[in-house]
Design a protein around this motif. Structure first.
Motif, short mmCIF file in Angstrom:
data_model
loop_
_atom_site.label_atom_id
_atom_site.label_comp_id
_atom_site.label_asym_id
_atom_site.label_seq_id
_atom_site.Cartn_x
_atom_site.Cartn_y
_atom_site.Cartn_z
N THR A 52 2.66 -14.09 14.93
CA THR A 52 1.75 -13.86 13.82
C THR A 52 2.31 -14.43 12.52
O THR A 52 1.58 -15.02 11.71
N PHE A 53 3.61 -14.26 12.32
CA PHE A 53 4.26 -14.80 11.12
C PHE A 53 4.12 -16.32 11.07
O PHE A 53 3.93 -16.91 10.00
N LYS A 87 5.94 -4.87 -2.59
CA LYS A 87 5.03 -3.83 -3.06
C LYS A 87 4.08 -3.42 -1.94
O LYS A 87 3.89 -4.15 -0.97
N LYS A 88 3.50 -2.25 -2.12
CA LYS A 88 2.58 -1.72 -1.13
C LYS A 88 1.23 -2.40 -1.28
O LYS A 88 0.66 -2.45 -2.37
N PHE A 89 0.69 -2.91 -0.15
CA PHE A 89 -0.59 -3.59 -0.16
C PHE A 89 -1.45 -3.04 0.96
O PHE A 89 -0.96 -2.68 2.04
N ASP A 90 -2.76 -2.97 0.70
CA ASP A 90 -3.73 -2.77 1.76
C ASP A 90 -4.67 -3.96 1.75
O ASP A 90 -4.44 -4.94 1.06
N LYS A 91 -5.75 -3.88 2.52
CA LYS A 91 -6.63 -5.04 2.66
C LYS A 91 -7.33 -5.39 1.35
O LYS A 91 -7.51 -6.57 1.03
N ASP A 136 2.98 -19.67 -1.46
CA ASP A 136 1.85 -18.87 -0.98
C ASP A 136 2.02 -18.50 0.48
O ASP A 136 1.73 -17.35 0.87
N TRP A 137 2.47 -19.43 1.31
CA TRP A 137 2.68 -19.12 2.72
C TRP A 137 3.73 -18.01 2.90
O TRP A 137 3.50 -17.05 3.64
N THR A 138 4.83 -18.17 2.22
CA THR A 138 5.90 -17.18 2.36
C THR A 138 5.46 -15.82 1.85
O THR A 138 5.73 -14.78 2.47
N LYS A 139 4.78 -15.82 0.73
CA LYS A 139 4.34 -14.55 0.14
C LYS A 139 3.38 -13.80 1.06
O LYS A 139 3.57 -12.61 1.35
N HIS A 140 2.37 -14.49 1.56
CA HIS A 140 1.39 -13.82 2.42
C HIS A 140 1.99 -13.46 3.78
O HIS A 140 1.62 -12.42 4.36
N ALA A 141 2.91 -14.27 4.27
CA ALA A 141 3.52 -13.95 5.56
C ALA A 141 4.32 -12.66 5.48
O ALA A 141 4.23 -11.79 6.36
N THR A 158 1.94 -9.45 4.82
CA THR A 158 1.31 -8.97 6.06
C THR A 158 2.34 -8.39 7.02
O THR A 158 2.04 -7.46 7.78
N ARG A 159 3.56 -8.91 6.99
CA ARG A 159 4.61 -8.39 7.87
C ARG A 159 5.06 -7.00 7.44
O ARG A 159 5.17 -6.09 8.26
N PHE A 160 5.31 -6.80 6.17
CA PHE A 160 5.82 -5.52 5.69
C PHE A 160 4.76 -4.43 5.69
O PHE A 160 5.09 -3.25 5.84
#
Length: 515
Positions: free
Chosen positions: A45-46, A240-244, A301-306, A309-311
């Protein structure tokens, strides 16, 4: 006693036995198969995240491009038609043959947009960009780095509040006479809008000039420092804490940031090529620096979103839901009773306002492009307009085609998920906010201005901050779940499929009574 001591020595073992056990100690990953399978899937997924992010970014980039090209193509044409209608209707009304309003709401908004664009462009013309370039170039690297960060923060603040100013102007000009009028008037709102667009345009021009200094400097130190600033963004977002919903807001901000950077680089290319007399060698050297800037932005952007979504354990399919939300935005703006233009919807969703960028682009092109001969200039301007409107139409066809395809596929998937097994209604209970449950529409109260959809869960703004690089309102970052709910109810009522709605309702009633 001797036997007991010998037995104890045998059980204790020697140092060599301890080392030998470490060499031969065995274990098997099969004992925890599910855990290791999940970890392998997380790795896959990563690795898939960049592709999914780029699919979302590309569709959002096309949305921003459509909004930006609208300023140069259809907006002037719509304004001309609106002006023609105003003149004709004024003549008819003077003769007593017409009693309705002179302009519709859309025509009034188009005229106000083109008036703000022309006014700000004329006010920005006296600004000398060459003097601005040399003033910025004479500063030290650290000062320029701080100055560029200040401009970036100011741009986000302007973007977050600018659309409210423009919406206030449009609503003041088109507000029905029957409603309560509690405002300053159209002219004060117009002055406020012109002042905002002018300030935002000057800020964008300073951003472009600073980037121009960074790219054209001999040692390229400022450019390296500016690009390393993107890594600070990782620290501010990844942990940081993220939801959808939060991730959707961040993704929209990233789309807007990438398109904004693309336009800034385009301005830098035009300004630099004018200074180097439009030579091929300078163009190739300039493209290398621009590619370096864009590739570093994409990697960040790739690293940040990866890692987000992982954490936060967010599934990969969430980006498909985001694209579907954009598709419903596009379809919503094409309805006969649409409440906003597509450009305004893009501005509300992503924080991208095309008018200040349009003003800066007009300023740069009029200064850097010179054409000898009036007839040749008219021909080239006409040819450039035809090229722009062709690109706009092709881009719009792609956006609408993809939106229709995604919406049709989503409707079919919802129909298939809502089936009946042994007389019991089975509903899709997925946790994705883009897959709402089938239920009766809740009646809304009369006061529904700030009331969100019952299917939208807005995250609380408590002690945990949202994120520093957002320029989108939290209410505008919600997905189109209420639109999806209405469409699903309409399709279930009017579709020609074999679903028996009465059987579904009866089965739900029986299950409620039995419960």
């Amino acid at each position: 006693m001797g036997k007991v001591e010998n037995h104890a020595k045998k059980n204790s073992g020697s140092l060599w036995d301890f080392i030998r056990i470490e060499f031969k100690r065995g274990y098997s990953l099969e004992n925890d198969e599910k855990e290791f399978s999940d970890r392998r899937e997380k790795v896959y997924t990563f690795m898939k995240i960049p592709l999914e992010v780029e699919k979302f970014m590309f569709y959002g980039f096309c949305q921003c491009a459509d909004s930006f090209l609208f300023v140069y193509t259809f907006l002037p044409l719509r304004a001309l038609f609106a002006l023609k209608s105003l003149i004709c209707r004024s003549i008819y009304k003077f003769k007593g043959k017409r009693k309705s309003n002179l302009l519709s709401a859309a025509e009034s908004c188009d005229l106000l947009k083109i008036a703000v664009l022309i006014s700000c462009s004329m006010m920005l013309m006296p600004v000398d960009t060459s003097i601005m370039y040399h003033v910025i170039k004479s500063q030290s690297v650290i000062k320029l780095y701080i100055f560029f960060n200040m401009l970036e923060v100011g741009d986000r603040l302007f973007s977050s509040f600018g659309q409210d100013i423009l919406d206030a102007l449009f609503w003041t000009a088109t507000e029905p006479k029957s409603s309560r009028r509690d405002h300053f008037g159209v002219i004060p709102h117009y002055i406020i809008a012109v002042f905002y667009v002018l300030l935002h345009s000057i800020l964008v021009l300073c951003q472009a000039t600073t980037l121009n200094v960074a790219i054209n400097s001999s040692h390229k130190a400022l450019l390296a420092i500016m690009m390393s600033n993107n890594f600070v963004e990782l620290k501010g977002s990844v942990f940081k804490k993220f939801d959808k919903t939060n991730l959707f807001q961040l993704a929209c901000s990233d789309v807007r940031e990438r398109f904004h950077l693309f336009i800034l680089l385009l301005i830098v290319v035009v300004q630099t090529m004018k200074e180097y007399q439009w030579t091929i060698e300078s163009f190739l050297d300039l493209m290398l620096d621009c590619a370096y800037v864009m590739i570093s932005e994409m990697l960040i952007d790739w690293t940040k979103h990866a890692f987000i979504t992982r954490f936060n354990e967010i599934h990969l399919s969430v980006y498909s839901d985001y694209v579907l939300s954009f598709a419903y935005d596009t379809a919503q703006s094409r309805h006969n009773k649409a409440f906003a233009d597509h450009s305004d919807l893009v501005a509300r969703r992503m924080g991208f306002i095309p008018i200040p960028l349009g003003v800066v682009m007009i300023k740069v092109l009029t200064r850097c492009v010179f054409i000898d001969g009036r007839f040749a200039s008219i021909i080239l301007l006409l040819f450039a307009f035809i090229c722009l409107i062709t690109v706009k139409i092709v881009n719009l066809v792609y956006i609408l085609g993809k939106a229709c395809k995604l919406i049709d596929f989503h409707k079919m998937s919802l129909m298939k998920s809502h089936h009946i097994i042994n007389g019991v209604s089975c509903q899709d209970m997925a946790t994705s906010p883009m897959r709402p449950q089938f239920r009766k529409k809740q009646p809304w109260n009369d006061n529904k201005e700030n009331k969100p959809s019952p299917l939208i869960e807005v995250p609380p703004l408590g002690p945990t901050p949202m994120f520093a690089n957002s320029n989108v309102n939290i209410k505008e970052a919600c997905l189109n779940t209420h639109i999806l709910e209405d469409i699903v109810e309409t399709d279930l009522t009017h579709s020609d499929t074999d679903l028996n709605i009465s059987a579904i309702r009866d089965s739900d009633t029986l299950s409620t009574k039995s419960a």
